[in-house]
Design a protein around this motif. Structure first.
Motif, PDB file in Angstrom:
ATOM      1  N   THR A 119      -0.994  -6.225  -1.360  1.00 30.04           N
ATOM      2  CA  THR A 119       0.338  -5.916  -1.956  1.00 30.04           C
ATOM      3  C   THR A 119       1.452  -6.402  -1.280  1.00 30.04           C
ATOM      4  O   THR A 119       1.431  -5.955  -0.126  1.00 30.04           O
ATOM      5  CB  THR A 119       0.255  -4.339  -2.249  1.00 30.04           C
ATOM      6  OG1 THR A 119      -1.174  -4.026  -2.900  1.00 30.04           O
ATOM      7  CG2 THR A 119       1.401  -4.038  -3.262  1.00 30.04           C
ATOM      8  N   PRO A 120       2.222  -6.992  -2.047  1.00 28.90           N
ATOM      9  CA  PRO A 120       3.682  -7.437  -1.308  1.00 28.90           C
ATOM     10  C   PRO A 120       4.409  -6.166  -0.586  1.00 28.90           C
ATOM     11  O   PRO A 120       4.334  -5.055  -1.246  1.00 28.90           O
ATOM     12  CB  PRO A 120       4.236  -8.180  -2.117  1.00 28.90           C
ATOM     13  CG  PRO A 120       3.558  -8.717  -3.253  1.00 28.90           C
ATOM     14  CD  PRO A 120       2.487  -7.541  -3.367  1.00 28.90           C
ATOM     15  N   ARG A 121       5.029  -6.198   0.540  1.00 22.88           N
ATOM     16  CA  ARG A 121       5.548  -5.349   1.204  1.00 22.88           C
ATOM     17  C   ARG A 121       6.886  -4.897   0.439  1.00 22.88           C
ATOM     18  O   ARG A 121       7.059  -3.657   0.581  1.00 22.88           O
ATOM     19  CB  ARG A 121       6.081  -5.789   2.478  1.00 22.88           C
ATOM     20  CG  ARG A 121       4.984  -5.748   3.702  1.00 22.88           C
ATOM     21  CD  ARG A 121       5.522  -5.988   4.970  1.00 22.88           C
ATOM     22  NE  ARG A 121       5.685  -7.375   5.278  1.00 22.88           N
ATOM     23  CZ  ARG A 121       5.336  -7.903   6.155  1.00 22.88           C
ATOM     24  NH1 ARG A 121       5.089  -7.065   7.486  1.00 22.88           N
ATOM     25  NH2 ARG A 121       5.252  -9.110   6.558  1.00 22.88           N
ATOM     26  N   GLU A 122       7.330  -5.632  -0.387  1.00 24.46           N
ATOM     27  CA  GLU A 122       8.364  -5.228  -1.218  1.00 24.46           C
ATOM     28  C   GLU A 122       7.922  -4.145  -2.152  1.00 24.46           C
ATOM     29  O   GLU A 122       8.795  -3.317  -2.689  1.00 24.46           O
ATOM     30  CB  GLU A 122       9.210  -6.285  -1.693  1.00 24.46           C
ATOM     31  CG  GLU A 122       9.945  -7.304  -0.951  1.00 24.46           C
ATOM     32  CD  GLU A 122       9.004  -8.061  -0.258  1.00 24.46           C
ATOM     33  OE1 GLU A 122       7.795  -8.116  -0.203  1.00 24.46           O
ATOM     34  OE2 GLU A 122       9.689  -8.973   0.660  1.00 24.46           O
ATOM     35  N   ILE A 123       6.892  -4.202  -2.695  1.00 20.47           N
ATOM     36  CA  ILE A 123       6.319  -3.089  -3.614  1.00 20.47           C
ATOM     37  C   ILE A 123       6.026  -1.755  -2.881  1.00 20.47           C
ATOM     38  O   ILE A 123       6.316  -0.760  -3.155  1.00 20.47           O
ATOM     39  CB  ILE A 123       5.168  -3.804  -4.329  1.00 20.47           C
ATOM     40  CG1 ILE A 123       5.610  -4.818  -5.329  1.00 20.47           C
ATOM     41  CG2 ILE A 123       4.606  -2.644  -5.130  1.00 20.47           C
ATOM     42  CD1 ILE A 123       4.693  -5.658  -6.006  1.00 20.47           C
ATOM     43  N   THR A 124       5.015  -1.949  -1.775  1.00 26.53           N
ATOM     44  CA  THR A 124       4.756  -0.714  -1.094  1.00 26.53           C
ATOM     45  C   THR A 124       4.044  -1.434   0.371  1.00 26.53           C
ATOM     46  O   THR A 124       3.579  -2.355   0.370  1.00 26.53           O
ATOM     47  CB  THR A 124       3.677   0.059  -1.843  1.00 26.53           C
ATOM     48  OG1 THR A 124       2.780   0.859  -0.712  1.00 26.53           O
ATOM     49  CG2 THR A 124       2.515  -0.849  -2.326  1.00 26.53           C
ATOM     50  N   SER A 125       4.482  -0.508   1.422  1.00 26.30           N
ATOM     51  CA  SER A 125       3.997  -0.816   2.564  1.00 26.30           C
ATOM     52  C   SER A 125       2.443  -0.318   2.950  1.00 26.30           C
ATOM     53  O   SER A 125       2.151  -0.864   3.812  1.00 26.30           O
ATOM     54  CB  SER A 125       4.881  -0.399   3.685  1.00 26.30           C
ATOM     55  OG  SER A 125       5.163   1.068   3.418  1.00 26.30           O
ATOM     56  N   SER A 126       1.841   0.337   1.980  1.00 25.04           N
ATOM     57  CA  SER A 126       0.688   0.806   2.135  1.00 25.04           C
ATOM     58  C   SER A 126      -0.354  -0.296   2.016  1.00 25.04           C
ATOM     59  O   SER A 126       0.017  -1.205   1.261  1.00 25.04           O
ATOM     60  CB  SER A 126       0.250   1.844   1.400  1.00 25.04           C
ATOM     61  OG  SER A 126       0.166   1.386   0.193  1.00 25.04           O
ATOM     62  N   CYS A 127      -1.344  -0.242   2.729  1.00 30.14           N
ATOM     63  CA  CYS A 127      -2.508  -1.392   2.695  1.00 30.14           C
ATOM     64  C   CYS A 127      -3.114  -1.549   1.395  1.00 30.14           C
ATOM     65  O   CYS A 127      -3.785  -0.488   0.942  1.00 30.14           O
ATOM     66  CB  CYS A 127      -3.436  -1.299   3.712  1.00 30.14           C
ATOM     67  SG  CYS A 127      -4.824  -2.408   3.506  1.00 30.14           S
ATOM     68  N   GLY A 128      -2.789  -2.333   0.480  1.00 30.50           N
ATOM     69  CA  GLY A 128      -3.568  -2.356  -0.871  1.00 30.50           C
ATOM     70  C   GLY A 128      -3.602  -3.777  -1.462  1.00 30.50           C
ATOM     71  O   GLY A 128      -3.242  -4.722  -0.940  1.00 30.50           O
ATOM     72  N   LEU A 129      -4.503  -3.866  -2.373  1.00 28.64           N
ATOM     73  CA  LEU A 129      -4.963  -5.261  -2.857  1.00 28.64           C
ATOM     74  C   LEU A 129      -3.964  -5.240  -4.084  1.00 28.64           C
ATOM     75  O   LEU A 129      -4.117  -4.459  -5.093  1.00 28.64           O
ATOM     76  CB  LEU A 129      -6.291  -5.200  -3.277  1.00 28.64           C
ATOM     77  CG  LEU A 129      -7.075  -5.490  -1.934  1.00 28.64           C
ATOM     78  CD1 LEU A 129      -8.429  -5.333  -2.408  1.00 28.64           C
ATOM     79  CD2 LEU A 129      -6.985  -6.697  -1.164  1.00 28.64           C
ATOM     80  N   SER A 130      -3.557  -6.482  -4.364  1.00 26.88           N
ATOM     81  CA  SER A 130      -2.919  -6.718  -5.946  1.00 26.88           C
ATOM     82  C   SER A 130      -3.461  -8.071  -6.414  1.00 26.88           C
ATOM     83  O   SER A 130      -4.276  -8.627  -5.469  1.00 26.88           O
ATOM     84  CB  SER A 130      -1.409  -6.906  -5.676  1.00 26.88           C
ATOM     85  OG  SER A 130      -0.858  -5.767  -5.045  1.00 26.88           O
ATOM     86  N   ILE A 131      -3.128  -8.265  -7.788  1.00 26.54           N
ATOM     87  CA  ILE A 131      -3.567  -9.680  -8.179  1.00 26.54           C
ATOM     88  C   ILE A 131      -2.280 -10.395  -8.471  1.00 26.54           C
ATOM     89  O   ILE A 131      -1.267  -9.790  -9.075  1.00 26.54           O
ATOM     90  CB  ILE A 131      -4.499  -9.502  -9.192  1.00 26.54           C
ATOM     91  CG1 ILE A 131      -6.091  -9.068  -8.795  1.00 26.54           C
ATOM     92  CG2 ILE A 131      -4.559 -10.698 -10.108  1.00 26.54           C
ATOM     93  CD1 ILE A 131      -7.027  -8.651  -9.797  1.00 26.54           C
TER      94      ILE A 131
END
Lengths: 88, 198
Positions: free
Chosen positions: A36-48
């Motif tokens: 997940t891009p840092r600009e969206i959230t800094s938590s570790c996560g997966l996005s598509i």
């Protein structure tokens, strides 16, 4: 100057992201699993990450499969600066 | 001082070891190594390059390569021409999954990691793949696009030949080149920083 634009789907959890990956794969969509891009959230996560041309198909696939997503974003990248905009 | 190394008919990594030995034996001069296959030619050339010596290759007939390595002429500080988009760093991939635990998650994390590599500069100078890691550089790998992009940016991508052979996917290699244990060791111990992912 380099300009790139793409869509990002974020999820409620890693398990939802994995499920999302499978569903989009079955829908024959071109996408990439990214952190997940840092600009969206800094938590570790997966996005598509997907092609914005496919936005309608991505949206309908999410609805049809009742995929629990957290957000849908348009990411614009100018040189290495990111600009994030929420899509409804 | 001139030296000739006939490494025809020698199996990998012998030609490289023989060449290195000959280079060590002379203080300056030219070592000419003769090999009879493309992979050996590549490996001996890479050795010369990594040592910073000037070299040239003559192809003689279908399967005969003469690699002339000039020990006297050290190329101008090889890292001078490395743009600052690179960091003197090797990342080694020992598996096609990232971390132990769930294989499904490990594969996703690996995809995510390699994608992130394309997004963040300075780039590492070299990526080395061995054992299960070689699946990442072969046909069917989910990260081929990203690795190809990295290769275009100038990152060296190396896959272990023994491993490709073991998994019987040597002909499926789709990005970077084949390497041997000799270069793998050099790539792991020479850079300022080495990270192993697997």
């Amino acid at each position: 100057m380099e300009y790139k634009e793409y869509g990002v789907v974020t999820f409620e959890s890693t398990h939802h992201a994995i499920r999302g990956e499978k569903i989009l794969e079955n829908a024959n969509l071109k996408f990439k699993t990214i952190p997940t891009p840092r600009e969206i959230t800094s938590s570790c996560g997966l996005s598509i990450r997907f092609d914005l041309d496919d936005i309608d198909k991505v949206k309908s696939t999410i609805l049809e499969n009742e995929l629990a997503i957290k957000g849908l974003y348009r990411m614009s990248k100018i040189d290495s600066k990111n600009h994030i905009e929420k899509i409804n | 001082m001139k030296k000739e190394v006939d490494a025809r008919g020698q199996a990998c990594p012998r030609p490289v070891i023989m060449t290195k030995k000959a280079l060590d034996e002379i203080s300056e001069g030219i070592v000419t190594t003769i090999v009879d296959n493309e992979v050996a030619k590549e490996n001996v050339s890479k050795l010369a390059k990594s040592l910073g010596y000037e070299y040239s290759v003559d192809k003689n007939g279908e399967n005969e390569y003469y690699i002339h390595i000039n020990k006297g002429q050290v190329m101008e500080e090889t890292n001078v021409c490395v743009p600052d988009t690179f960091k003197d760093m090797t990342i080694a991939f020992s598996s096609n999954t990232m971390g132990g635990g769930s294989e499904e998650l490990g594969k996703i994390l690996m995809k995510s990691f390699i994608y992130t590599l394309t997004e963040s500069t300075p780039y590492p100078s070299t990526l080395v793949f061995y054992n299960g890691g070689v699946h990442l550089t072969c046909e069917g790998s989910p990260v081929l696009d990203d690795l190809k992009k990295l290769e275009e940016e100038g990152i060296e991508i190396l896959s272990c030949g023994t491993c490709l052979d073991f998994y019987k996917i040597k002909d499926k290699l789709s990005v970077g080149s084949v390497t041997n244990m000799y270069s793998i060791l050099e790539k792991l111990k020479n850079p300022t920083k080495t990270v192993i992912i697997g």
